[in-house]
Design a protein around this motif. Structure first.
Motif, PDB file in Angstrom:
ATOM      1  N   LEU A  15       0.817  -1.212   0.000  1.00  0.00           N
ATOM      2  CA  LEU A  15       0.000   0.000   0.000  1.00  0.00           C
ATOM      3  C   LEU A  15       0.850   1.260   0.000  1.00  0.00           C
ATOM      4  N   GLY A  18       3.410   0.727  -3.449  1.00  0.00           N
ATOM      5  CA  GLY A  18       2.763   0.369  -4.698  1.00  0.00           C
ATOM      6  C   GLY A  18       3.548  -0.707  -5.427  1.00  0.00           C
ATOM      7  N   ARG A  19       2.839  -1.455  -6.250  1.00  0.00           N
ATOM      8  CA  ARG A  19       3.472  -2.575  -6.944  1.00  0.00           C
ATOM      9  C   ARG A  19       4.488  -2.091  -7.978  1.00  0.00           C
ATOM     10  N   LYS A  21       6.373   0.676  -7.998  1.00  0.00           N
ATOM     11  CA  LYS A  21       7.596   1.217  -7.405  1.00  0.00           C
ATOM     12  C   LYS A  21       8.529   0.107  -6.935  1.00  0.00           C
TER      13      LYS A  21
END
Length: 76
Positions: A15, A18-19, A21
């Motif tokens: 969360l 983020g995926r 990053k």
């Protein structure tokens, strides 16, 4: 720590970062490791064009036979 603790920690990390990053960060780390390995391999290769080592022969210099005068002392 149970499996639920790890799931919560991983969820919070996803969360926050983020995926996208995280995958970008891992790609940057992989590129850095590859560049480091390539640099280490380049250092191991001997230099093809190396200049000969220059030495100073003390018998050919004009100051080799001159007397030594130290400033501030009585040495001659």
């Amino acid at each position: 720590m149970s499996i639920w603790h790890w799931i919560v920690v991983i969820g919070v990390v996803l969360l926050l970062f983020g995926r996208g990053k995280i995958s970008d960060l891992m790609g940057d780390v992989a590129q850095g490791i590859k560049a480091f390995k390539k640099g280490m391999a380049d250092d191991d290769k001997p230099a093809e064009k190396s200049e000969p080592v220059k030495t100073i022969d003390s018998t050919t210099t004009p100051q080799a036979n001159a007397q030594r005068h130290d400033v501030g002392s009585n040495a001659v």
